[in-house]
Motif scaffolding. Structure first.
Motif, mmCIF file in Angstrom:
data_model
loop_
_atom_site.group_PDB
_atom_site.id
_atom_site.type_symbol
_atom_site.label_atom_id
_atom_site.label_comp_id
_atom_site.label_asym_id
_atom_site.label_seq_id
_atom_site.Cartn_x
_atom_site.Cartn_y
_atom_site.Cartn_z
ATOM 1 N N TYR A 13 -56.498 33.696 17.100
ATOM 2 C CA TYR A 13 -56.257 33.733 15.651
ATOM 3 C C TYR A 13 -54.949 34.435 15.312
ATOM 4 O O TYR A 13 -54.132 33.892 14.575
ATOM 5 C CB TYR A 13 -57.410 34.399 14.894
ATOM 6 N N HIS A 14 -54.737 35.641 15.810
ATOM 7 C CA HIS A 14 -53.560 36.388 15.378
ATOM 8 C C HIS A 14 -52.257 35.743 15.844
ATOM 9 O O HIS A 14 -51.258 35.765 15.124
ATOM 10 C CB HIS A 14 -53.654 37.849 15.828
ATOM 11 N N GLN A 15 -52.263 35.153 17.013
ATOM 12 C CA GLN A 15 -51.069 34.446 17.469
ATOM 13 C C GLN A 15 -50.735 33.312 16.494
ATOM 14 O O GLN A 15 -49.593 33.143 16.083
ATOM 15 C CB GLN A 15 -51.311 33.895 18.872
ATOM 16 N N TYR B 180 -49.554 34.728 12.885
ATOM 17 C CA TYR B 180 -48.160 35.172 12.818
ATOM 18 C C TYR B 180 -47.200 33.987 12.792
ATOM 19 O O TYR B 180 -46.167 34.029 12.130
ATOM 20 C CB TYR B 180 -47.832 36.133 13.970
ATOM 21 N N PRO C 289 -52.075 43.136 11.856
ATOM 22 C CA PRO C 289 -53.269 42.327 12.154
ATOM 23 C C PRO C 289 -54.365 42.474 11.097
ATOM 24 O O PRO C 289 -55.134 41.545 10.872
ATOM 25 C CB PRO C 289 -53.728 42.869 13.511
ATOM 26 N N TRP D 58 -60.242 35.472 7.333
ATOM 27 C CA TRP D 58 -59.559 34.730 8.381
ATOM 28 C C TRP D 58 -59.790 33.230 8.274
ATOM 29 O O TRP D 58 -58.870 32.448 8.424
ATOM 30 C CB TRP D 58 -59.959 35.243 9.750
#
Length: 189
Positions: A109-111, A114, A129, A172
Motif C-alpha cells: 500500500y505505502h509504496q 507514495y 505513512p 486507505w
C-alpha cells in the motif's frame, strides 16, 4: 467455504478467518479467475515476504483455470467438449497465461500511495505513512481525472484485492478508489 469464496462474484467481498485458514489462497484464486476473464487486478498486501508466495499461488490458479477452460463460459465449454478444450488448452496455454499475468500488479500500500501522491504533484516531504491516505482522499478527484486521462503510469483496475485488511488504516481503501473502474470489485481478507 474456501471453494465458495473463491468463486464468489460479489462486487464487495470480505473474507474472514483465523490465521492459516486459507484466506490468502482464496484471494489468489479470486485474482486468477479475474485474470483469466481478461480483467486487470491490483493485489495489495502488507507482508512483503508473502508477495512471491501469493504470485505463485495466482500463477498456479491461472494455469489451472486455463487448463479447465474457464476462459470460456459454461455453454461454450460444453459446446467445445472436453477433448477440444484440452487441445486448445495445450496449444494456447503459454500465450494466454502470459497475457493474463501481465494484468496482475502486486505491491505494498505505502509504496503505491507514495507513487500516487507524486501523480498529483505532492511533495513526498509533506506526507508521512500516517497522513498519506488522508491526503490522497483529499486529492481523489484530481487523481481520478489524471488516471482516467492516461496521464500517468497507472490505469484503473477491475479488481482490487487486499490481503491482511486488519492492518489497514481507515482511509486507505478510500484513497485507492481513483484506481478502481466504475463496476470494479473489492475483495478484502
Amino acid at each position: 467455504a474456501q471453494e465458495q469464496a473463491a468463486w464468489n462474484r460479489a462486487q464487495r467481498l470480505l473474507i474472514t478467518g483465523p490465521a492459516g485458514s486459507g484466506k490468502t489462497l482464496v484471494l489468489a484464486r479470486q485474482a486468477a479467475h479475474a485474470l483469466v476473464r481478461g480483467q486487470d487486478v491490483l493485489l495489495l498486501g502488507f507482508n512483503i515476504t508473502l508477495w512471491h508466495y501469493v504470485r505463485d499461488l495466482v500463477a498456479r490458479g491461472v494455469r489451472t483455470a486455463l487448463l479447465k477452460g474457464y476462459q470460456y463460459n459454461k455453454e461454450k465449454r460444453r459446446a467445445l467438449g472436453k477433448p477440444e478444450l484440452q487441445r486448445r488448452a495445450r496449444r494456447e496455454l503459454g500465450p494466454r497465461y502470459t497475457r493474463a499475468m501481465r494484468r496482475l500488479t502486486i505491491t505494498h500500500y505505502h509504496q503505491l500511495a507514495y507513487r500516487l501522491w507524486s501523480v498529483v504533484g505532492g511533495d513526498p516531504q509533506n506526507v508521512t505513512p500516517d497522513t498519506i491516505a488522508h491526503q490522497l482522499v483529499d486529492e481523489s478527484a484530481r487523481l481520478r481525472e489524471r488516471v482516467r486521462a492516461s496521464e500517468t503510469n497507472f490505469s484503473q483496475v477491475d479488481c482490487l484485492i487486499i490481503d491482511e485488511g486488519q492492518d489497514w488504516g481507515p482511509e486507505w481503501l478510500t484513497s485507492l478508489k481513483p484506481l478502481l473502474r466504475a463496476k470494479g470489485r473489492v475483495i478484502v481478507a
